[in-house]
Motif scaffolding. Structure first.
Motif, PDB file in Angstrom:
ATOM      1  N   TRP A  61       0.861  -1.197   0.000  1.00 39.79           N
ATOM      2  CA  TRP A  61       0.000   0.000   0.000  1.00 39.79           C
ATOM      3  C   TRP A  61       0.891   1.239   0.000  1.00 39.79           C
ATOM      4  N   GLN A  62       0.587   2.187  -0.850  1.00 39.52           N
ATOM      5  CA  GLN A  62       1.323   3.444  -0.958  1.00 39.52           C
ATOM      6  C   GLN A  62       2.735   3.275  -1.520  1.00 39.52           C
ATOM      7  N   TYR A  93      -4.326   0.133  -5.421  1.00 41.94           N
ATOM      8  CA  TYR A  93      -2.958   0.639  -5.212  1.00 41.94           C
ATOM      9  C   TYR A  93      -2.321   1.024  -6.551  1.00 41.94           C
ATOM     10  N   GLU A 147      -7.254  -3.021   9.821  1.00 40.64           N
ATOM     11  CA  GLU A 147      -6.217  -2.172  10.417  1.00 40.64           C
ATOM     12  C   GLU A 147      -5.944  -2.710  11.825  1.00 40.64           C
ATOM     13  N   TRP A 175      -3.408  -4.882   8.384  1.00 42.29           N
ATOM     14  CA  TRP A 175      -2.829  -3.834   7.528  1.00 42.29           C
ATOM     15  C   TRP A 175      -2.310  -2.712   8.425  1.00 42.29           C
ATOM     16  N   SER A 176      -1.260  -2.047   7.957  1.00 43.85           N
ATOM     17  CA  SER A 176      -0.558  -1.041   8.779  1.00 43.85           C
ATOM     18  C   SER A 176      -0.169  -1.594  10.146  1.00 43.85           C
ATOM     19  N   SER A 221       1.425   2.543   9.987  1.00 47.62           N
ATOM     20  CA  SER A 221       1.995   3.341   8.886  1.00 47.62           C
ATOM     21  C   SER A 221       3.154   4.194   9.375  1.00 47.62           C
ATOM     22  N   LYS A 270       5.377  -3.140   5.734  1.00 48.58           N
ATOM     23  CA  LYS A 270       5.996  -2.740   4.461  1.00 48.58           C
ATOM     24  C   LYS A 270       7.116  -1.765   4.733  1.00 48.58           C
ATOM     25  N   SER A 281      -5.772   5.227  11.387  1.00 46.62           N
ATOM     26  CA  SER A 281      -5.862   5.833  10.056  1.00 46.62           C
ATOM     27  C   SER A 281      -7.062   6.760   9.911  1.00 46.62           C
TER      28      SER A 281
END
Ligand code: A2P
Length: 293
Positions: free
Chosen positions: A28-29, A57, A176, A200-201, A205, A243, A278
């Motif tokens: 992601w990102q 994405y 998340e 996720w994250s 992040s 990530k 987020s």
């Protein structure tokens, strides 16, 4: 069992028997222009065998290129991608799956997820819209295009609604999840219903990496906060998708098997006040697509 895991290629087993490597590499990102391609190749060189992307994405093609650059055998790498909200409904879902396959340059996807549920704020037909999308997943699953199917950002009510019509139950829910935003009630409910939760994250992040409480706990184990976050997820049975664009951090983030967070520290991490959230909630899910037929 999570606690039997000894490295990032060890697998967990989904409800249909498919095995999934216990840490995934998130994209992601991660931008195009060669970055995602290089990152995926680097992640595979660092030992990851599980890559997570999504249609939205915009980097599925580069994920496929990175995979081919790496020389890794297709069957040794677990690839997840996700259905986007503009493609809701049976026929559009079938077409979306073919588009993702084409972009990735693959003839099957290991795990395909509904990215966001359709919710009541979008349409009072939200249950029907989600059911029709899911019917597309089931058709592609039966056709062998998808080895496993699941959802993302679903709450209990969305899953229960889906169960009304689903012939194949979602095997995964990607949420998340990180210190400072664990949704533990949601996570526990999913797990007790045989649904593997992915995070996720998992590092918030990056937003939780400077947290003083986490830094103090990580120091006790001579680990970084990022490693503490990844290990925290694993010990709760949650599959983390960290990530990083930097090869040394990719490797470090997966070097989490030589220590165990104590029950007291697990509780302290779980009790952290909300941080790094987020702001994305299912009820605020992107509503740019009402298409339900
Ligand atoms: P970078 O790509 O420069 O490493 P999440 O996985 O929760 O989405 O967090 C990803 C963010 O955390 C990225 O900004 C990434 O930046 C950063 N990050 C990932 N791993 C580490 C690490 N080990 N130490 C510091 N920052 C990290």
């Amino acid at each position: 069992m999570m606690n039997d895991l000894t490295n990032l290629c060890d697998t967990l087993t989904l409800a249909n028997g498919v095995k999934i490597p216990c840490i995934g590499y998130g994209t992601w990102q991660t931008p195009n222009g060669g970055v995602t391609r290089r990152c995926v190749k680097d992640a595979l060189a660092a030992g990851y065998r599980h890559i997570d992307t999504a249609f939205v994405y915009g980097n599925e093609a580069e994920v496929g290129e990175g995979l081919r650059d790496s020389g890794a055998a297709r069957e040794d790498v677990f690839i997840t991608t996700k259905h986007w909200v503009t493609e809701r409904g049976y026929e559009k879902t079938l077409a979306a799956i073919d588009t993702s396959l084409q972009l990735l340059g693959l003839d099957y996807i290991d795990l395909y997820l509904v990215h966001w549920p359709c919710v009541a704020k979008v349409t009072d037909r939200w249950q029907e819209v989600n059911a029709e999308t899911w019917r597309g997943f089931e058709t592609a699953y039966r056709a062998g295009k998808l080895r496993a199917v699941g959802v993302s950002n679903y709450q209990q009510k969305h899953i229960e609604a889906l169960w009304q019509t689903a012939e194949i139950k979602p095997m995964v829910n990607q949420l998340e999840f990180h210190p400072g935003y664990t949704q533990l009630d949601n996570v526990t409910w999913m797990q007790s219903n045989g649904i593997l939760v992915e995070a996720w994250s998992p590092l918030g992040s990056g937003a939780v990496l400077q947290n003083g409480t986490l830094a103090a706990i990580a120091a006790k184990y001579h680990k970084s906060v990022a490693q503490l976050c990844v290990r925290f997820a694993l010990q709760l049975g949650v599959l983390p998708l960290p990530k990083s664009t930097a090869p040394e951090r990719m490797a470090a983030n997966a070097d989490v098997f030589g220590f165990e967070i104590s029950p007291e520290d697990m509780a302290a991490i779980a009790d952290l006040p909300r941080t790094g959230f987020s702001g994305f909630l299912p009820e605020d899910a992107p509503a740019d697509a009402l298409a339900g037929d």
